[in-house]
Design an enzyme around this catalytic site. Sequence first.
Site, mmCIF file in Angstrom:
data_model
loop_
_atom_site.group_PDB
_atom_site.id
_atom_site.type_symbol
_atom_site.label_atom_id
_atom_site.label_comp_id
_atom_site.label_asym_id
_atom_site.label_seq_id
_atom_site.Cartn_x
_atom_site.Cartn_y
_atom_site.Cartn_z
ATOM 1 N N GLY A 130 39.511 38.457 33.998
ATOM 2 C CA GLY A 130 40.084 37.984 35.252
ATOM 3 C C GLY A 130 40.681 36.616 35.034
ATOM 4 N N GLU A 131 39.873 35.747 34.448
ATOM 5 C CA GLU A 131 40.336 34.375 34.270
ATOM 6 C C GLU A 131 40.848 34.106 32.867
ATOM 7 O OE1 GLU A 131 37.895 31.683 37.122
ATOM 8 O OE2 GLU A 131 36.720 33.458 36.700
HETATM 9 MO MO1 MOS Z 1 37.684 32.265 40.204
HETATM 10 S S1 MOS Z 1 38.709 30.461 40.209
HETATM 11 O O1 MOS Z 1 36.131 31.708 39.812
HETATM 12 O O2 MOS Z 1 37.878 32.815 41.820
#
Ligand code: MOS
Length: 748
Positions: free
Chosen positions: A706-707
């Site tokens: 995701g990140e």
């Molecule tokens: Mo993510 S910035 O931990 O939603």
Amino acid sequence: MEKITGSKVIGVATPRIDGPAKVTGAATYSSDHHFPHMLYAWPVSATIAHGAVTSLDTAAAEKMTGVVAVYHRGNLGPLYRVPPAEGFNLIVDERRPPFEDDVVRYYGQYVAVVVAQTVEQARAAADRVKVSYSKRDPQLSKQLLATAGSTEKPKESSKRGDVAGAVKSSAVKVDETYTTPVETHNPIELHASVAVYDGQGYTLYETSQAVVNHRNVMAAMLGVAPEQVKVVTQFLGSGFGGKLWPWPHSALAAACARNLKRPVKLVVSRQMMFQNVGHRPATQQRIVLGADAKGKLTAIQQDFANHTSLLDDYQEDCGEATPFLYSTPNLRVTGVLARRTVGTPTAMRGPGAVPGLFALESAMDELAVKLNIDPVQLRLMNEPTIDESLNLPFSSRHLKECLTTGAQKFGWERRTAAVGSMKRDGLTLGWGVAACSWLAARADAEASVELRQDGSARVACATQDIGGGTYTVIAQLVSHTTGIPVDRVEVVLGDSSLPPGPISGGSWVTATVTPAVLEAAQKATKALLLAAVKSPGSPFMGKQQDALEFADGAVRLKGQSQSAIPMGDIMRAAKIKGVSGQAKSTGTFGDAHPKFSFHSYGAQFAEVTWQPEIARLRVSRIVTVIDAGRMLNPRPARNQIEGALMMGVGMALLEETLYDSRVGNPLNNNLADYIVAVHADTPQIDVTFLDYPDYELNALGARGVGEIGLAGIAAAITGAVYHATGKRVRDLPVRIEDLLEPARTRTA
Ligand code: MOS
């Protein structure tokens, strides 16, 4: 830790189970909720960035058609501050409740709110509220690192050896400063609150990445018990971190509903989203690298700064990945805050690591150029064997393989190092590379699983799906344990009254929910075995429970598939509607005595094309190799990385929130002027998952994505820009002006 290897559903590319509801419009997003007698709220926003409200004239607004109330500091009623707390259950970034005082600390701060029969009436009346101010100058200076006169003192977050001494005696040095601008989260779904108050308690339909935290924060702000607040977020049109913690509009909607005893809807406008709901703060980072003549790192120094608001201390931890990414005997990381007249910043996809790795990986590229060493090679030769900052083994780290696999897929061996030396179809090519990393963790979670007479299962957890595939992965986990097909598993999320689940943040939902959901499903099957041997009418009545097993949605004698009886038949015979199991797992996050360094890794390879004749720069190709544990569902996982890479193209070339230094307002506060990367900017993207399970984190070896896809990519792109043009851009985003002669300087 126990390991689960084979599976018919885990690791299988599975389409999102919530997809049909979303594409047909059946999915109910927070602002889709409507109630009889519902009213609409529209905030009045300050038109100064710094100063105080000296008077508010609401008379004209109150007389307008449809207006029910105009609330301000004098009549809103009580809202309380949230007490400081540890963990992830009582977090709010902007601690001051709306209207607490008359001080204005950022442009757009809410100073009143109008409630009316329709949203148009509320908005029109909000425009008629007359606000007078005493004004002070906005503070927006981009010089963030502490200078001689600074009051804030940098804090050391990691240190080993003697950096200054090592740098002095290094054969080769890099000492450069990098900046990243304010970036604004722009999920397509606007922030919204629909607040319902029944005289006893609140039901709040929110755009929240963390319904349990949201409930606790709202209870504290409203001054009621958590049991009196229920927060619902069934679907999210993403959030990127901007929807992790509650923002002032949420408290305003709830207070209006309380005061009027009618449901109140407040949708935050796109403009307000540039002011009132967080942003990634501007950062400024000095990186000093020392190396011997062969390229072995002798020292890494990182001094970072980020801006925060006048009241709140938000730190963008740019040093997140620095202490363990490379082997070096000498290292020092410091961070400092700089107060500015801006709304409180917040986490945005890969907070800290993303701007931090832009700086560190840019500096590594500069070092490779100085050493005349291939940048992939430079990284390979500085690979650590342990996490040298924590003195701990890595749970699972395959960064070298990310680099070598990526290099092979990209065709890196064809790269010629000289600037502007590569051409294709009349275009100048630039090739760049960067490493990336993001934390891996598990938080606490509970889940309950019910097996039902109709042959289906229901699983419940108070987490939420930000769009990344959480509904689907949880269905897969239940299906894996029970053999019930994924499409017969009902997944219930997004309601704070369910068993407490994790925030949709940190890329840790998958790793976090895995143990609790697996165990709850196991317990549910055990409950069914108990019912099978204890229920009159059950074909297994009177048998020993441990002579039975549950497989493929049926109860059978151990190892004897011909004896299998579908679970629905057993429940019907036993006159039972359903059996359930509950489980709770504790997290690794914040562990005082960790045994491993948990992180995901990756390598980013980027190609740009450059046409100097018309100053046209494009990202044409990205190859990414990710080491983020076992992919439970490679399909949405790939989407996550692809989306993050696109966000990286935006970060490198497009995104920047610009403020008017005289007024202090965000100027490009809309999707026409704040440029995000879109389809037309999409390069060829090739994503590979190494898929090494991290069994130290959970039984399936899942970490999460995701990140990480946004980490490193901007540095790979600016490295490619240097390779194509000879211009080293250290201030994001890259602009055409940066590539023309003479290069400008931007930090003022
Ligand atoms: Mo993510 S910035 O931990 O939603």
